[in-house]
Design a protein around this motif. Structure first.
Motif, short mmCIF file in Angstrom:
data_model
loop_
_atom_site.label_atom_id
_atom_site.label_comp_id
_atom_site.label_asym_id
_atom_site.label_seq_id
_atom_site.Cartn_x
_atom_site.Cartn_y
_atom_site.Cartn_z
N ILE A 139 12.77 70.76 36.80
CA ILE A 139 11.33 70.96 37.29
C ILE A 139 11.69 71.92 38.53
O ILE A 139 10.77 72.93 38.70
CB ILE A 139 10.89 69.60 37.64
N VAL A 208 8.87 72.35 27.15
CA VAL A 208 10.09 71.74 27.61
C VAL A 208 10.30 70.51 26.62
O VAL A 208 9.17 70.13 26.13
CB VAL A 208 9.71 71.12 29.00
N ARG A 226 7.40 63.57 33.61
CA ARG A 226 5.98 64.47 32.92
C ARG A 226 5.12 64.96 34.01
O ARG A 226 4.75 65.85 33.89
CB ARG A 226 5.53 63.57 31.95
N LEU A 229 6.50 68.08 35.61
CA LEU A 229 6.13 69.13 34.91
C LEU A 229 4.83 69.59 34.72
O LEU A 229 4.60 70.85 34.71
CB LEU A 229 6.85 68.82 33.37
N ARG A 234 3.82 73.16 33.11
CA ARG A 234 4.83 73.16 32.22
C ARG A 234 4.49 72.27 31.08
O ARG A 234 3.89 71.11 31.33
CB ARG A 234 6.31 72.81 32.57
N THR A 236 5.22 69.93 27.92
CA THR A 236 6.04 69.01 27.15
C THR A 236 5.86 69.03 25.38
O THR A 236 4.72 68.60 25.06
CB THR A 236 6.09 67.47 27.68
#
Length: 409
Positions: A139, A208, A226, A229, A234, A236
């Motif tokens: 991260i 990711v 999570r 992120l 970002r 997942t």
């Protein structure tokens, strides 16, 4: 191009699953590359030594490359030393030789990002799988390009570069290049490089993937990861639960372990209702070599280490250019007299959530992760009137500032 960044808690088997993911892509006909900074683990998993200069062929369609941060650091430092040679001579500094250089902390992060950018620009691959550091470090690494660019803009504002026209004259008078000129030239090179890295990270094809084991604290750990992120935008694309034991064992010890894993697996599915949770069985050994990696691909959990379908981008509303900004402004002026900045933060909890406005910027803290963002122009003419976290979305409420808001006739 598809880029899969594989990370997770330490010891969960992310290197093995990264290698299996790259192999799965190659088995489907993609030109696949595995990037790693690890020295021994990937070579054990793949069953062959890896070169740092160029990708090493592993299997049909699959190559792997080990990034050497020390070599990258030495090259960059020597190049900088050569460019700044006149200024260093002016200061009486003695140049360093290559054999006395040892990489500094953080050089591995920059080496990995630079290698990812270079391979992305080469157009030699359909899929690049990156064996990332542990989740918390990943991260911070993915946030690094934007953070460094912000520091550069604050320390070396672009508008001040207008004075560069005078520096050649001053340099002629002094007889040496002016250090400030070299500093701005270096900053411009860094800005160009960091911008290119940021484009790779923000590309719609980049996602990711989290690798974890099914333990009692897995869901809580991944919840914080999570949220971190999501704070940095970002995406997942999946959670891979590794080393699952078979169920229904007659052995009480194995049955108890399997039962505990199934309880943790259920908690993970509840924690990630909108993200695929894949299961990978325990092979009874650590995979070594391509043949044993194939067992992860073709075994009972077939397809769970795949790289995802190309249609995933369309389902997330993404285009071939740049992923849409997930932070959106909602206009509630007509009904509530407010503008609301909606920040998706799945996994975030009110405890550990922080919000501070600094001029035209806002600082959002989620646990141990922090992000600074410049306010959209419309929100700069407003004051923060409140905020709340609801259903995994932080809503920051803004009220128009009467002194700054445009007056209607």
């Amino acid at each position: 191009m598809r880029t899969v960044l594989v990370t997770g808690p330490g010891g969960a088997g992310r290197t093995t699953l990264a290698a299996a993911t790259a192999l799965a892509a190659a088995r489907k006909g993609a030109r696949a590359l595995l990037l790693t900074t690890e020295s021994s683990a990937p070579e054990t998993v793949l069953g062959t030594s890896l070169g740092a200069e160029a990708p090493t062929p592993i299997a049909p369609g699959l190559h792997a490359r080990r990034i050497d941060p020390g070599d990258r650091f030495r090259q960059e430092f020597l190049a900088f030393q050569e460019r700044a040679g006149a200024a260093l001579d002016l200061l009486g500094a003695a140049p360093l030789d290559e054999d006395e250089l040892t990489e500094l902390p953080g050089s591995e992060d920059f080496a990995l990002l630079q290698a990812l950018r270079a391979e992305h620009a080469s157009d030699a691959w359909d899929t690049v799988v990156v064996d990332m550091p542990s989740a918390a470090e990943t991260i911070r690494l993915l946030a690094l390009p934007n953070q460094v660019r912000r520091y550069l803009r604050r320390l070396l504002p672009p508008e001040r570069q207008a004075a560069r026209a005078l520096r050649p004259v001053l340099a002629q008078l002094a007889g040496v290049p002016m250090p400030a000129q070299k500093l701005y030239e270096a900053a411009q090179r860094w800005e160009t490089e960091l911008s290119a890295v940021q484009r790779v990270i923000d590309d719609p094809g980049t996602s990711v993937r989290l690798v974890t084991e099914a333990g009692p604290v897995a869901a809580a750990n991944l919840r914080a990861i999570r949220a971190g992120l999501a704070l940095h935008g970002r995406r997942t694309d999946g959670v891979v639960v590794n080393r699952l034991l078979p169920t229904g064992s007659a052995d009480p010890f194995l049955a108890a372990l399997s039962g505990s894993q199934q309880t943790a697996l259920k908690a993970l599915r509840e924690e990630f209702p909108d993200v695929p949770v894949h299961e990978v069985p325990h092979l009874g050994r650590d995979p070594q070599g391509v043949d044993e990696l194939d067992a992860l691909i073709d075994g009972p959990a077939g397809g769970t280490v795949d790289t995802g379908e190309t249609g995933d981008r369309d389902r997330h509303g993404e285009t071939a250019g740049r992923r849409p900004d997930p932070w959106t402004v909602e206009d509630r002026l007509a009904t509530d007299g407010l503008l609301v900045w909606r920040v998706p933060l799945p996994g975030a909890e009110r405890r550990g959530l922080g919000l501070v406005r600094r001029g035209d910027e806002i600082v959002v803290t989620v646990g141990r992760f922090r992000r600074i963002r410049t306010l959209p122009s419309v929100l700069r003419r407003c004051t923060v009137s409140g905020a709340g976290l609801r259903d995994g979305v932080l809503e920051i409420r803004f009220s128009p500032d009467p002194d700054l808001w445009p007056k209607s006739d």
